[in-house]
Design a protein around this motif. Structure first.
Motif, PDB file in Angstrom:
ATOM      1  N   ALA A  87      37.354  53.001  18.589  1.00 50.27           N
ATOM      2  CA  ALA A  87      36.035  52.852  19.196  1.00 50.27           C
ATOM      3  C   ALA A  87      34.970  53.244  18.184  1.00 50.27           C
ATOM      4  CB  ALA A  87      35.941  53.729  20.437  1.00 50.27           C
ATOM      5  N   LYS A  88      33.919  52.470  18.195  1.00 48.55           N
ATOM      6  CA  LYS A  88      32.803  52.778  17.305  1.00 48.55           C
ATOM      7  C   LYS A  88      32.025  53.954  17.866  1.00 48.55           C
ATOM      8  CE  LYS A  88      32.046  48.172  15.484  1.00 48.55           C
ATOM      9  NZ  LYS A  88      31.086  47.096  15.339  1.00 48.55           N
ATOM     10  N   PRO A  89      31.475  54.810  16.945  1.00 49.72           N
ATOM     11  CA  PRO A  89      30.687  55.922  17.482  1.00 49.72           C
ATOM     12  C   PRO A  89      29.440  55.381  18.167  1.00 49.72           C
ATOM     13  CG  PRO A  89      30.593  55.888  15.089  1.00 49.72           C
ATOM     14  CD  PRO A  89      31.556  54.819  15.523  1.00 49.72           C
ATOM     15  N   ALA A  90      29.072  56.031  19.238  1.00 52.64           N
ATOM     16  CA  ALA A  90      27.902  55.586  20.006  1.00 52.64           C
ATOM     17  C   ALA A  90      26.643  55.780  19.184  1.00 52.64           C
ATOM     18  CB  ALA A  90      27.819  56.372  21.318  1.00 52.64           C
ATOM     19  N   ALA A  91      25.767  54.791  19.237  1.00 50.47           N
ATOM     20  CA  ALA A  91      24.493  54.877  18.520  1.00 50.47           C
ATOM     21  C   ALA A  91      23.611  55.897  19.214  1.00 50.47           C
ATOM     22  CB  ALA A  91      23.820  53.518  18.503  1.00 50.47           C
ATOM     23  N   PRO A  92      22.803  56.614  18.448  1.00 50.11           N
ATOM     24  CA  PRO A  92      21.938  57.602  19.106  1.00 50.11           C
ATOM     25  C   PRO A  92      20.931  56.909  20.018  1.00 50.11           C
ATOM     26  CG  PRO A  92      21.378  57.380  16.786  1.00 50.11           C
ATOM     27  CD  PRO A  92      22.604  56.558  17.039  1.00 50.11           C
ATOM     28  N   ALA A  93      20.540  57.615  21.025  1.00 46.57           N
ATOM     29  CA  ALA A  93      19.584  57.073  21.988  1.00 46.57           C
ATOM     30  C   ALA A  93      18.247  56.838  21.303  1.00 46.57           C
ATOM     31  CB  ALA A  93      19.427  58.052  23.152  1.00 46.57           C
ATOM     32  N   PRO A  94      17.544  55.772  21.694  1.00 50.11           N
ATOM     33  CA  PRO A  94      16.243  55.510  21.057  1.00 50.11           C
ATOM     34  C   PRO A  94      15.273  56.653  21.334  1.00 50.11           C
ATOM     35  CG  PRO A  94      16.579  54.051  22.931  1.00 50.11           C
ATOM     36  CD  PRO A  94      17.857  54.793  22.723  1.00 50.11           C
ATOM     37  N   ARG A  95      14.536  56.989  20.288  1.00 54.15           N
ATOM     38  CA  ARG A  95      13.599  58.108  20.420  1.00 54.15           C
ATOM     39  C   ARG A  95      12.260  57.603  20.928  1.00 54.15           C
ATOM     40  NH1 ARG A  95      12.756  59.455  15.029  1.00 54.15           N
ATOM     41  NH2 ARG A  95      11.345  61.072  15.704  1.00 54.15           N
ATOM     42  N   SER A  96      11.585  58.467  21.623  1.00 47.26           N
ATOM     43  CA  SER A  96      10.244  58.101  22.093  1.00 47.26           C
ATOM     44  C   SER A  96       9.243  58.358  20.964  1.00 47.26           C
ATOM     45  CB  SER A  96       9.890  58.924  23.337  1.00 47.26           C
ATOM     46  OG  SER A  96       9.948  60.303  23.001  1.00 47.26           O
ATOM     47  N   LYS A  97       8.038  57.901  21.151  1.00 49.02           N
ATOM     48  CA  LYS A  97       6.993  58.065  20.137  1.00 49.02           C
ATOM     49  C   LYS A  97       6.653  59.540  19.991  1.00 49.02           C
ATOM     50  CE  LYS A  97       2.430  56.441  18.894  1.00 49.02           C
ATOM     51  NZ  LYS A  97       1.218  55.795  19.338  1.00 49.02           N
ATOM     52  N   PRO A  98       6.658  60.056  18.727  1.00 50.54           N
ATOM     53  CA  PRO A  98       6.350  61.482  18.545  1.00 50.54           C
ATOM     54  C   PRO A  98       4.910  61.807  18.940  1.00 50.54           C
ATOM     55  CG  PRO A  98       7.018  60.455  16.470  1.00 50.54           C
ATOM     56  CD  PRO A  98       6.967  59.392  17.507  1.00 50.54           C
ATOM     57  N   LYS A  99       4.696  63.044  19.284  1.00 54.86           N
ATOM     58  CA  LYS A  99       3.395  63.503  19.725  1.00 54.86           C
ATOM     59  C   LYS A  99       2.361  63.431  18.596  1.00 54.86           C
ATOM     60  CE  LYS A  99       1.402  67.300  22.310  1.00 54.86           C
ATOM     61  NZ  LYS A  99       1.645  68.622  22.875  1.00 54.86           N
ATOM     62  N   SER A 100       2.848  63.701  17.350  1.00 50.84           N
ATOM     63  CA  SER A 100       1.930  63.704  16.196  1.00 50.84           C
ATOM     64  C   SER A 100       1.481  62.296  15.822  1.00 50.84           C
ATOM     65  CB  SER A 100       2.612  64.344  14.987  1.00 50.84           C
ATOM     66  OG  SER A 100       3.720  63.552  14.593  1.00 50.84           O
ATOM     67  N   GLY A 101       2.243  61.293  16.250  1.00 53.14           N
ATOM     68  CA  GLY A 101       1.879  59.913  15.928  1.00 53.14           C
ATOM     69  C   GLY A 101       2.531  59.420  14.644  1.00 53.14           C
ATOM     70  N   ARG A 102       3.277  60.281  13.994  1.00 52.59           N
ATOM     71  CA  ARG A 102       3.944  59.882  12.734  1.00 52.59           C
ATOM     72  C   ARG A 102       5.295  59.256  13.077  1.00 52.59           C
ATOM     73  NH1 ARG A 102       2.763  65.383   9.297  1.00 52.59           N
ATOM     74  NH2 ARG A 102       0.499  65.222   9.360  1.00 52.59           N
ATOM     75  N   VAL A 103       5.270  57.980  13.346  1.00 51.53           N
ATOM     76  CA  VAL A 103       6.479  57.301  13.803  1.00 51.53           C
ATOM     77  C   VAL A 103       7.469  57.065  12.659  1.00 51.53           C
ATOM     78  CG1 VAL A 103       5.433  56.179  15.789  1.00 51.53           C
ATOM     79  CG2 VAL A 103       5.296  55.079  13.566  1.00 51.53           C
ATOM     80  N   TRP A 104       6.988  57.102  11.422  1.00 50.22           N
ATOM     81  CA  TRP A 104       7.867  56.825  10.275  1.00 50.22           C
ATOM     82  C   TRP A 104       8.758  58.002   9.916  1.00 50.22           C
ATOM     83  CZ3 TRP A 104       2.626  57.496  10.058  1.00 50.22           C
ATOM     84  CH2 TRP A 104       2.169  58.625   9.373  1.00 50.22           C
ATOM     85  N   ARG A 105       8.444  59.154  10.470  1.00 52.09           N
ATOM     86  CA  ARG A 105       9.234  60.334  10.145  1.00 52.09           C
ATOM     87  C   ARG A 105      10.423  60.448  11.093  1.00 52.09           C
ATOM     88  NH1 ARG A 105       5.863  65.461   8.417  1.00 52.09           N
ATOM     89  NH2 ARG A 105       7.748  65.723   7.223  1.00 52.09           N
ATOM     90  N   GLY A 106      11.602  60.602  10.519  1.00 53.12           N
ATOM     91  CA  GLY A 106      12.811  60.737  11.332  1.00 53.12           C
ATOM     92  C   GLY A 106      13.088  62.188  11.655  1.00 53.12           C
ATOM     93  N   PRO A 107      14.114  62.413  12.437  1.00 52.19           N
ATOM     94  CA  PRO A 107      14.458  63.804  12.765  1.00 52.19           C
ATOM     95  C   PRO A 107      15.036  64.510  11.538  1.00 52.19           C
ATOM     96  CG  PRO A 107      16.082  62.300  13.641  1.00 52.19           C
ATOM     97  CD  PRO A 107      14.985  61.462  13.070  1.00 52.19           C
ATOM     98  N   LYS A 108      14.736  65.751  11.380  1.00 54.41           N
ATOM     99  CA  LYS A 108      15.216  66.511  10.223  1.00 54.41           C
ATOM    100  C   LYS A 108      16.659  66.921  10.443  1.00 54.41           C
ATOM    101  CE  LYS A 108      10.880  68.382   8.573  1.00 54.41           C
ATOM    102  NZ  LYS A 108      10.148  69.579   8.234  1.00 54.41           N
TER     103      LYS A 108
END
Length: 115
Positions: free
Chosen positions: A2-23
């Motif tokens: 089985a393929k690993p499950a893809a992470p759930a889509p993230r909502s828009k960050p509060k800061s508005g910086r959508v290009w930044r991923g989770p650390k």
């Protein structure tokens, strides 16, 4: 498998910086291993380097020999030219020493004493 499950889509960050991923945590970041060359490759590189150095030394030696030969040729040519110039010179004998006294300093410098 089985393929690993893809992470759930993230909502828009509060800061508005959508290009930044989770650390990620520093210890979770996968480090690449240092590149190690094998002994055979090292020996091969040494041989190549040695061959290149030897070729370079030979080329330098050839260049030096060429330069020396050219230098000798130029030296001989200068000597022949000087000898020919001396042969072709027009010589006038000064019998009256008063002429030397009346000459200017520049003219006296140009005089060549031939014995």
């Amino acid at each position: 498998m089985a393929k690993p499950a893809a992470p759930a889509p993230r909502s828009k960050p509060k800061s508005g910086r959508v290009w930044r991923g989770p650390k990620e945590r520093f210890n979770k970041i996968r480090k690449t291993k240092a590149l190690h060359t094998t002994w055979e490759k090292k020996e091969q590189q040494k041989l190549q380097h040695k061959g290149a150095k030897q070729l370079e030394a030979e080329l330098k030696e050839q260049s030096l020999i060429k330069r020396k030969a050219e230098h000798e040729r130029i030296k001989k040519r200068r000597a022949i030219r000087e000898k020919n110039r001396e042969k072709a010179e027009i010589v006038q004998q000064v019998t009256n020493p008063k002429k030397l006294k009346n000459m200017t300093k520049k003219q006296r410098k140009k005089i060549k004493i031939v014995e």
